[in-house]
Design a protein around this motif. Structure first.
Motif, short mmCIF file in Angstrom:
data_model
loop_
_atom_site.label_atom_id
_atom_site.label_comp_id
_atom_site.label_asym_id
_atom_site.label_seq_id
_atom_site.Cartn_x
_atom_site.Cartn_y
_atom_site.Cartn_z
N SER A 65 0.88 -1.16 0.00
CA SER A 65 0.00 0.00 0.00
C SER A 65 0.91 1.20 0.00
O SER A 65 1.82 1.29 0.83
CB SER A 65 -0.87 -0.03 1.26
OG SER A 65 -1.58 1.17 1.41
N GLY A 66 0.71 2.13 -0.92
CA GLY A 66 1.64 3.25 -0.96
C GLY A 66 1.11 4.46 -1.67
O GLY A 66 0.04 4.44 -2.29
N THR A 67 1.91 5.52 -1.59
CA THR A 67 1.60 6.75 -2.30
C THR A 67 2.34 6.72 -3.63
O THR A 67 3.37 6.06 -3.78
CB THR A 67 2.03 7.98 -1.48
OG1 THR A 67 3.40 7.84 -1.12
CG2 THR A 67 1.17 8.13 -0.22
N LEU A 68 1.81 7.45 -4.59
CA LEU A 68 2.34 7.41 -5.96
C LEU A 68 3.81 7.79 -6.04
O LEU A 68 4.59 7.11 -6.70
CB LEU A 68 1.53 8.36 -6.84
CG LEU A 68 0.24 7.76 -7.36
CD1 LEU A 68 -0.69 8.84 -7.85
CD2 LEU A 68 0.53 6.78 -8.46
N VAL A 69 4.20 8.88 -5.39
CA VAL A 69 5.58 9.35 -5.50
C VAL A 69 6.56 8.31 -4.98
O VAL A 69 7.55 7.98 -5.63
CB VAL A 69 5.75 10.71 -4.80
CG1 VAL A 69 7.20 11.14 -4.78
CG2 VAL A 69 4.89 11.77 -5.48
N ARG A 70 6.29 7.74 -3.78
CA ARG A 70 7.21 6.75 -3.21
C ARG A 70 7.22 5.47 -4.03
O ARG A 70 8.27 4.88 -4.26
CB ARG A 70 6.85 6.46 -1.76
CG ARG A 70 7.75 5.45 -1.06
CD ARG A 70 9.25 5.81 -1.06
NE ARG A 70 9.58 6.92 -0.21
CZ ARG A 70 10.00 6.84 1.04
NH1 ARG A 70 10.16 5.67 1.60
NH2 ARG A 70 10.26 7.93 1.72
N VAL A 71 6.05 5.02 -4.47
CA VAL A 71 5.99 3.79 -5.27
C VAL A 71 6.75 3.98 -6.59
O VAL A 71 7.53 3.11 -6.99
CB VAL A 71 4.53 3.35 -5.50
CG1 VAL A 71 4.44 2.25 -6.56
CG2 VAL A 71 3.91 2.87 -4.19
N CYS A 72 6.55 5.12 -7.26
CA CYS A 72 7.31 5.40 -8.50
C CYS A 72 8.81 5.36 -8.22
O CYS A 72 9.58 4.79 -9.00
CB CYS A 72 6.95 6.78 -9.05
SG CYS A 72 5.41 6.84 -9.95
N ASP A 73 9.21 5.96 -7.11
CA ASP A 73 10.63 5.97 -6.75
C ASP A 73 11.16 4.56 -6.54
O ASP A 73 12.23 4.21 -7.03
CB ASP A 73 10.82 6.81 -5.48
CG ASP A 73 12.28 6.94 -5.07
OD1 ASP A 73 13.14 7.13 -5.96
OD2 ASP A 73 12.56 6.84 -3.86
#
Length: 182
Positions: free
Chosen positions: A127-135
């Motif tokens: 489960s994550g936020t877009l910016v961290r997952v993209c990173d």
């Protein structure tokens, strides 16, 4: 205010909350389902009011696709905020711990090193936020080859906040046979 009364009010509020959550699990929330535009036909849209137990219900569906013998991320849940991603992690861990399903929230403000260690140890659901997952994808620490399900939690909010490009950035790294409930 008397501390004993304050404690009693707190305990009573917790009991009410637990009862409400238990009732939400017994009484399915009124979901509205409709097909979402998709060239593959693998997307669907589910909507329901806040506080109706959507996360719990979605969790049960997620657990149906998890193979606990595969120690890689198989479900990716994207949320517009850290708080929502963390809440999703807590709800999913509550049930997942009984099923040997490992869940991790990958959000900004937490240690990247911890995220990497969790991924290396074998997480089934992220489960994550877009910016961290993209990173994490771009660092190649989040391998996407085993992901079967992408859940866009509060997709309308993410789109209204201008995250369309980041959603696409994540989506293009995912397997083509992916299912996407919104």
């Amino acid at each position: 205010m008397d501390p004993a009364l304050a404690l009693a009010d707190f305990v009573f509020a917790r009991q009410e909350q637990a009862a409400a959550e238990e009732e939400a699990m017994r009484s399915p929330p009124p979901f509205n389902a409709s097909p979402a535009s998709s060239h593959s036909g693998a997307a669907s849209r589910l909507t329901a009011q806040s506080g109706t137990g959507k996360t719990s219900r979605i969790s049960l569906s997620v657990y149906q696709v998890i193979d606990t013998n595969v120690h890689e991320v198989q479900t990716l849940i994207l949320s517009p905020t850290r708080e929502l991603a963390a809440q999703t992690e807590r709800v999913m861990q509550a049930v997942g711990s009984f099923m040997s399903v490992y869940v991790h929230a990958c959000v900004g403000g937490k240690s990247i090193g911890e995220d990497i260690r969790k991924l290396e140890s074998g997480v089934h659901v992220m489960s994550g936020t877009l910016v961290r997952v993209c990173d994490m994808i771009k660092r190649r620490t989040l391998r996407t080859r085993a992901i079967k399900l992408l859940v866009l939690d509060e997709a309308d909010e993410m789109l209204s906040r201008g995250f369309k490009d980041q959603i696409y950035d994540v989506y293009r790294y995912l397997p083509p046979e992916l299912q996407v409930p919104l």
